[in-house]
Design an enzyme around this catalytic site. Structure first.
Site, PDB file in Angstrom:
ATOM      1  N   SER A   1     -14.736   2.935  -2.016  1.00 49.04           N
ATOM      2  CA  SER A   1     -15.749   2.333  -1.596  1.00 49.04           C
ATOM      3  C   SER A   1     -16.446   0.915  -1.633  1.00 49.04           C
ATOM      4  O   SER A   1     -16.624   0.576  -1.044  1.00 49.04           O
ATOM      5  CB  SER A   1     -16.764   3.474  -1.517  1.00 49.04           C
TER       6      SER A   1
ATOM      7  N   SER B   1     -22.309   9.300   9.470  1.00 44.64           N
ATOM      8  CA  SER B   1     -22.285   8.310   8.413  1.00 44.64           C
ATOM      9  C   SER B   1     -22.461   7.370   8.531  1.00 44.64           C
ATOM     10  O   SER B   1     -22.955   6.441   9.114  1.00 44.64           O
ATOM     11  CB  SER B   1     -20.756   8.509   8.897  1.00 44.64           C
TER      12      SER B   1
ATOM     13  N   ASP C   1     -18.974  13.554  -0.050  1.00 45.08           N
ATOM     14  CA  ASP C   1     -17.526  13.496  -0.834  1.00 45.08           C
ATOM     15  C   ASP C   1     -17.560  14.806  -1.885  1.00 45.08           C
ATOM     16  O   ASP C   1     -16.267  15.105  -2.214  1.00 45.08           O
ATOM     17  CB  ASP C   1     -16.792  12.135  -0.838  1.00 45.08           C
TER      18      ASP C   1
ATOM     19  N   LYS D   1     -15.421  14.473   8.382  1.00 46.08           N
ATOM     20  CA  LYS D   1     -14.073  13.264   6.983  1.00 46.08           C
ATOM     21  C   LYS D   1     -12.716  13.339   7.738  1.00 46.08           C
ATOM     22  O   LYS D   1     -12.598  13.820   9.655  1.00 46.08           O
ATOM     23  CB  LYS D   1     -13.992  14.022   6.401  1.00 46.08           C
TER      24      LYS D   1
ATOM     25  N   LYS E   1      -4.294   8.486  -0.386  1.00 52.10           N
ATOM     26  CA  LYS E   1      -5.030   7.467   0.325  1.00 52.10           C
ATOM     27  C   LYS E   1      -5.974   6.930  -0.904  1.00 52.10           C
ATOM     28  O   LYS E   1      -6.439   5.969  -0.297  1.00 52.10           O
ATOM     29  CB  LYS E   1      -5.631   8.340   1.263  1.00 52.10           C
TER      30      LYS E   1
END
EC number: 2.5.1.19
Length: 413
Positions: A11, A155, A296, A323, A397
């Site tokens: 992030s 989101s 998350d 997600k 990822k």
């Protein structure tokens, strides 16, 4: 005690790349995350004409406050939600025609609240196929700014994208938010904008972003708190002890709050100035917890919930259904496959009854291409032999070396 070095935050790295590209001057990013998502973001910037110099320990970005250096580009966003949501917003501040597409997984994820807000600001943005989804084309002519209303209930990235855009508009932005999920991620954005020279004024759910652009800087990326959660959970589950340097009382990421959940379950937690330690005590208590702000980490808690002494109920996590996959159902189905008793609702999951979890049976975990499902159930595997994964490589990822690092931790624990 095991000391685990966690890679940089996904992030924070994504936000830093946007800010560096938008700033006036050359920005150096120290210890950025190198994963499929962040490499995809950097490659997207290159496609838009920004110079991104990459070494193992630092990236340098030549900022362009006026927007992309090219007037036409075709950008592939891979699986990255931040790439797919932030880069079209950045491109809107420039002048040209920019097309964005993404993987089938990312094409399924929603975008409409953000694209509606951009259109309300005068951006010429067209969805080519399904409305509110990639692929899309931005015909950019700069953004005047002004007032806009946004629903960020699916989101917080929608709000972050507009906040990051604000200083690049001619008149600034006033953003009125009607709903907001994962609010701590917005705090990350505001703190990082401050480091790049922009102070956002906030009055409740109204954000005032001044025009004037960003200044380049040198910015260090802190370790990823969501990723650290798997290692903290491993300590709580096994009775071991794990310390993660670089995440302490000054950490930006709200997902470090997951250690408070582990504390409520019985683990001992120490959050110092520049490190956090979790030590398992041999017990895990059941609990009911709302995880809207740290959603998350929901799969991580679900993955250790069968080993608690009582039911574990996780609430207010409806956004996890949109997600990389429907994480509520993915967790439920995989836990049932292992032999756990699980119920779900629109925004909750309950794993019960605790106490007999060592009777779980090994099985192949269906990942649904979601890195967090794989990393979470790797923790379950510490107490349940025979767990395997249909797509273990999807961890690239966010953490390409996860299996090696977690295997090393397993040996130490």
């Amino acid at each position: 005690m095991a000391v685990v070095q966690i890679p940089g935050s996904k992030s924070v790295t994504a936000r830093a790349l946007f800010l560096a590209a938008a700033a006036d001057g050359v920005t150096t990013l120290l210890r950025p995350l190198r994963s499929d998502d962040t490499e995809g973001f950097a490659e997207g910037l290159v496609r838009l004409g920004y110079r991104v110099g990459r070494t193992p320990d630092a990236w340098q970005v030549d900022g362009r406050p006026q927007g992309p250096a090219v007037t036409e580009a075709d950008v592939y966003c891979r699986d990255g939600a931040t790439t797919a949501r932030f880069l079209p917003t950045l491109a809107a501040a420039g002048h040209g025609t920019y097309r964005f597409d993404a993987s089938p997984q990312m094409r399924r994820r929603p975008l409409l609240p953000l694209t509606r807000a951009l259109r309300d600001l005068g951006v010429d943005l067209r969805h080519e196929e399904a409305e509110g989804h990639h692929p899309l084309t931005v015909v950019a002519a700069g953004v005047e700014g002004g007032e806009v209303t946004l629903d960020a209930g699916q989101s917080s990235q929608y709000l972050t994208a507009l906040l990051l855009l604000g200083p690049l508009t001619r008149a600034g932005l006033r953003i009125a938010v009607t709903d907001l999920v994962s609010a701590p991620y917005v705090e990350i954005t505001l703190a990082m904008m401050r480091e790049f020279g922009v102070e956002v004024r906030r009055d409740g759910n109204v954000f005032d972003v001044p025009p004037g652009g960003y200044r380049a800087t040198t910015y260090a990326i802190e370790p990823d708190a969501s990723t650290a959660g798997y290692f903290f959970a491993a300590a709580a589950l096994t009775g071991g002890e794990v310390t993660v340097p670089g995440l302490g009382t000054g950490a930006l990421q709200g997902d470090l709050g997951f250690v408070d959940v582990l504390r409520r379950m019985g683990a001992e937690v120490t959050v110092g100035a520049d490190a956090t330690t979790v030590r398992g005590t041999g017990r895990l208590n059941g609990l009911t917890v709302a995880m809207r702000d740290i959603s998350d980490t929901m799969p991580t808690l679900a993955a250790i919930a069968p080993f608690a002494s009582g039911p574990v109920r996780i609430e207010d996590v409806a956004n996890t259904r949109v997600k990389e996959c429907d994480r509520l159902e993915a967790c439920a189905q995989n836990l049932r496959r292992l032999g756990a008793t699980v119920e779900t609702g629109p925004d909750w999951i309950e794993i019960r009854p605790g106490g007999a979890a060592d009777g779980l049976v090994g099985a192949e975990i269906t990942s649904y291409g979601d890195h967090r499902i794989v990393m979470s159930f790797a923790v379950t595997g510490l107490r349940t032999p025979g767990i395997s994964f249909d797509d273990p490589g999807c961890v690239r990822k966010t953490f390409p070396g996860f299996h090696e690092e977690f295997g090393a931790l397993r040996a130490r624990l």
